[in-house]
Motif scaffolding. Structure first.
Motif, short mmCIF file in Angstrom:
data_model
loop_
_atom_site.label_atom_id
_atom_site.label_comp_id
_atom_site.label_asym_id
_atom_site.label_seq_id
_atom_site.Cartn_x
_atom_site.Cartn_y
_atom_site.Cartn_z
N ASN A 59 0.83 -1.20 0.00
CA ASN A 59 0.00 0.00 0.00
C ASN A 59 0.88 1.26 0.00
N LEU A 60 1.55 1.51 -1.12
CA LEU A 60 2.49 2.63 -1.21
C LEU A 60 1.82 3.98 -0.98
N GLY A 61 0.56 4.10 -1.39
CA GLY A 61 -0.14 5.37 -1.25
C GLY A 61 -0.31 5.80 0.20
N GLU A 62 -0.32 4.86 1.11
CA GLU A 62 -0.52 5.17 2.52
C GLU A 62 0.77 5.58 3.22
N ILE A 63 1.90 5.18 2.67
CA ILE A 63 3.17 5.40 3.37
C ILE A 63 3.45 6.87 3.61
N GLU A 64 3.19 7.71 2.64
CA GLU A 64 3.43 9.15 2.81
C GLU A 64 2.60 9.72 3.96
N HIS A 68 5.18 9.86 8.92
CA HIS A 68 5.08 11.32 8.89
C HIS A 68 6.33 12.06 9.34
N HIS A 69 7.36 11.35 9.84
CA HIS A 69 8.66 11.98 10.02
C HIS A 69 9.75 10.91 9.96
N ASN A 70 11.01 11.37 9.85
CA ASN A 70 12.11 10.45 9.53
C ASN A 70 12.53 9.54 10.68
N LYS A 71 12.16 9.88 11.89
CA LYS A 71 12.59 9.10 13.06
C LYS A 71 11.54 8.05 13.41
N MET A 72 11.17 7.27 12.41
CA MET A 72 10.14 6.25 12.57
C MET A 72 10.59 4.95 11.92
N MET A 73 9.93 3.87 12.32
CA MET A 73 10.14 2.56 11.71
C MET A 73 8.81 1.81 11.79
N LEU A 74 8.28 1.44 10.62
CA LEU A 74 7.00 0.74 10.56
C LEU A 74 7.20 -0.65 9.98
N SER A 75 6.37 -1.58 10.42
CA SER A 75 6.47 -2.94 9.93
C SER A 75 5.14 -3.63 10.16
N TYR A 76 4.94 -4.76 9.49
CA TYR A 76 3.74 -5.57 9.77
C TYR A 76 4.04 -7.03 9.51
N CYS A 77 3.59 -7.87 10.43
CA CYS A 77 3.77 -9.31 10.33
C CYS A 77 2.44 -9.95 9.97
N SER A 78 2.40 -10.70 8.88
CA SER A 78 1.16 -11.33 8.45
C SER A 78 0.75 -12.46 9.38
N ASP A 113 8.12 -9.18 6.45
CA ASP A 113 7.01 -9.21 5.49
C ASP A 113 6.90 -7.89 4.75
N VAL A 114 6.83 -6.81 5.51
CA VAL A 114 6.73 -5.47 4.92
C VAL A 114 7.10 -4.44 5.97
N GLY A 115 7.70 -3.33 5.54
CA GLY A 115 8.05 -2.28 6.48
C GLY A 115 8.73 -1.12 5.79
N VAL A 116 9.01 -0.08 6.56
CA VAL A 116 9.66 1.11 6.01
C VAL A 116 10.50 1.78 7.10
N ILE A 117 11.64 2.30 6.68
CA ILE A 117 12.56 3.01 7.56
C ILE A 117 13.23 4.11 6.75
N LEU A 149 15.81 5.15 22.34
CA LEU A 149 16.58 6.33 21.94
C LEU A 149 15.76 7.30 21.09
N GLY A 150 14.46 7.04 21.00
CA GLY A 150 13.59 7.98 20.32
C GLY A 150 13.08 7.54 18.96
N LEU A 151 13.46 6.34 18.49
CA LEU A 151 12.93 5.83 17.22
C LEU A 151 11.52 5.32 17.47
N LEU A 152 10.54 5.89 16.78
CA LEU A 152 9.15 5.48 16.98
C LEU A 152 8.85 4.26 16.11
N CYS A 153 8.55 3.15 16.75
CA CYS A 153 8.40 1.87 16.06
C CYS A 153 6.97 1.35 16.22
N TYR A 154 6.38 0.92 15.09
CA TYR A 154 4.98 0.50 15.11
C TYR A 154 4.73 -0.72 14.26
N SER A 155 3.79 -1.54 14.71
CA SER A 155 3.15 -2.52 13.85
C SER A 155 2.06 -1.76 13.11
#
Length: 516
Positions: A59-64, A68-78, A113-117, A149-155
């Motif tokens: 879902n590339l359209g949702e990533i933007e 919403h800022h560079n100090k994040m890390m998102l991922s999802y496990c199926s 599975d999928v994620g962004v950093i 250390l401030g990296l916001l990490c989410y499923s």
């Protein structure tokens, strides 16, 4: 710029931009190494990884929107279980283990599975975390080290739009013990070994021995400080704020705090005060609410029912503003507190913030100096988006016990709302003496011959929000910690008593949970 790296868990299959431009990469190196090389070449890019099986559902359209800022890390496990499996719960009690896969949920448990950093994060950690063969291990290590250390990490379930496709997950006890050795204190590998033996009937000698050959991964506290978050998410519209304050017999302390609020550079819309006094013949002692002029509306609710949970629920029901400042009656703030708070909220894109709250003599070297994802919630020192708490309440099953703050925080997280900790601006907590006419509540279990251990409200929180492995791991550590402070020194007699106390705690926690 977004770069998408497709892989099959073993090798990179393809690297493209969001415009479908094909990028070259070294086919002889690991997936993690390819990611690091891409970060060097495109230091301003968001780097997406995706299992080739999910290519059509990314879902590339949702990533933007969600990144919403560079100090994040998102991922999802199926898969229902994450990479390290359920037994990681034996070594960590935090709310980041039992992940709600239906909503955006804070956790360091990342997945291939999928994620962004952002590339800047990969560049910052390159000397601290080796880009090894296993992508999942690499991702989990980044998040586990980076989160404090401030990296916001989410499923993040919005990363792809087909949640019916599941890729089987393989679990390794050797990997689990290695991860614990590299990311926790060494004693936890032995506690993990003991817990697995006690509750899983497995004797994992080889994984323990194997883990001893790995050293702990260390990082500097300022590892990610050069990455400044500038959120694209518009969390603040009006900056209107209501303040809620439960109070009981602290007339002077409340007055001083109201004066602090009246001196704020950022004006407050309304202050909601819930005054409690169990004496049915009593009248309010807060005469200054009417005798003085205040630069905000005051909603004063006077009740004869005791309990902070009930008081806060009554106050929340009166909130009208975009934001709610949840305060105690014995705190003090500087004149620019709200102004500074909202500047940081806009910068971080946060919606639930607990602020550093300390007594005047608290050692400076022990204070937390980093903004990060908080594992609790502060009912007397937080600012929250009002719409996010409109449908939740303080659970009165925790009244007169412990755990209502943590329960409220978990209700927020399970709705998809994270809680951040801001070290600044600070709140001064005076810890005023208990005031007013107070009757110590008689708890249902107080007259029991065997007193519950832990407190039933603490046990209730754990039953509601932790995994069985986390609860059993807590049981083991409590057993050892409590032995030092109790009077029974015969270990066999202590073990027998402890089992009875634990059983009593579970019983009363379940009884509390039945209450309407």
């Amino acid at each position: 710029m977004i770069i998408i790296l497709y892989h099959n868990r073993n090798k990179v299959q393809k690297v493209i931009t969001q415009n479908n431009d094909v990028l070259s990469f070294d086919t002889t190196i690991t997936i993690a190494s390819v990611m690091t090389e891409l970060a060097f070449k495109y230091s301003y890019a968001k780097i997406v990884w995706c299992n080739i099986n999910f290519k059509g559902f990314l879902n590339l359209g949702e990533i933007e929107k969600i990144f919403h800022h560079n100090k994040m890390m998102l991922s999802y496990c199926s898969n229902d279980l994450n990479y390290l499996g359920k037994m990681i719960g034996y070594v960590e009690e935090s709310p980041f283990i039992k992940v709600n896969k239906k909503v955006t949920f804070p956790t360091w448990q990342m997945n291939s599975d999928v994620g962004v950093i952002h590339a800047s994060v990969l560049l910052a950690i390159k000397d601290s975390i080796k880009a090894g063969k296993n992508l999942d291990y690499f991702l989990n290590s980044i998040a586990k080290i980076g989160m404090p250390l401030g990296l916001l990490c989410y499923s993040e379930p919005r990363l792809f739009n087909n949640h019916d496709l599941i890729i089987p997950q393989k679990f390794s006890n050797f990997t689990l013990f290695r991860f614990v050795k590299q990311h926790y204190k060494t004693r936890w590998i032995f506690l993990l070994f003991l817990n697995i033996f006690l509750y899983e009937n497995q004797l994992l000698v080889l994984p323990v021995l194997s883990s001893l050959f790995y050293s702990k991964r260390k990082s500097k506290n300022d590892l990610l400080d050069k990455i400044q978050p500038h959120s694209l998410k518009q969390t603040v519209t009006t900056r209107n704020v209501d303040v809620i304050i439960p109070t009981l017999g602290r007339k002077k302390y409340l007055y001083d705090f109201l004066k602090d609020l009246s001196n704020q550079k950022h004006l407050i819309k309304k202050v909601i005060i819930v005054e409690q006094n169990p004496d049915v013949n009593s009248v309010s002692e807060l005469d200054y609410l009417k005798d003085e002029n205040w630069p905000f509306q005051i909603k004063h609710i006077f009740i004869h029912e005791m309990g902070a949970c009930n008081a806060r629920n009554l106050a929340i029901a009166e909130v009208d503003s975009e934001w709610t400042f949840m305060a105690d009656d014995d705190i003090r703030i500087e004149n620019n507190f709200l102004e500074e708070a909202f500047l940081l909220i806009e910068k971080q894109g946060g919606e639930q913030i607990t602020f550093g709250c300390y007594t005047s003599n608290y050692p400076k070297n022990k204070k937390i100096n980093q903004t990060f994802q908080w594992n609790a919630f502060g009912s007397g020192c937080s600012i929250v988006k009002s719409k996010n708490i409109a449908q939740i309440f303080y659970n009165t099953k925790f009244e007169f016990g412990f755990g209502e703050d943590s329960d409220f925080g978990m209700q927020l997280r399970n709705l998809g709302f994270d809680v951040l900790y801001f070290p600044k601006p600070e709140i001064l907590h005076l810890k005023a003496p208990i005031g007013g006419f107070r009757i110590k509540p008689v708890l249902a279990w107080q007259k029991d011959l065997i007193q519950p251990k832990p407190s039933p409200t603490i046990m209730l929180y754990k039953i509601l929000y932790l995994t069985s492995e986390q609860i059993n791991g807590y049981k083991t550590t409590l057993f050892f910690k409590y032995y030092k402070s109790q009077s029974i020194k015969n270990p066999f007699a202590y073990f027998s008593t402890f089992k009875k106390q634990w059983k009593s705690s579970i019983y009363w926690a379940n009884e509390l949970n039945k209450k309407e």
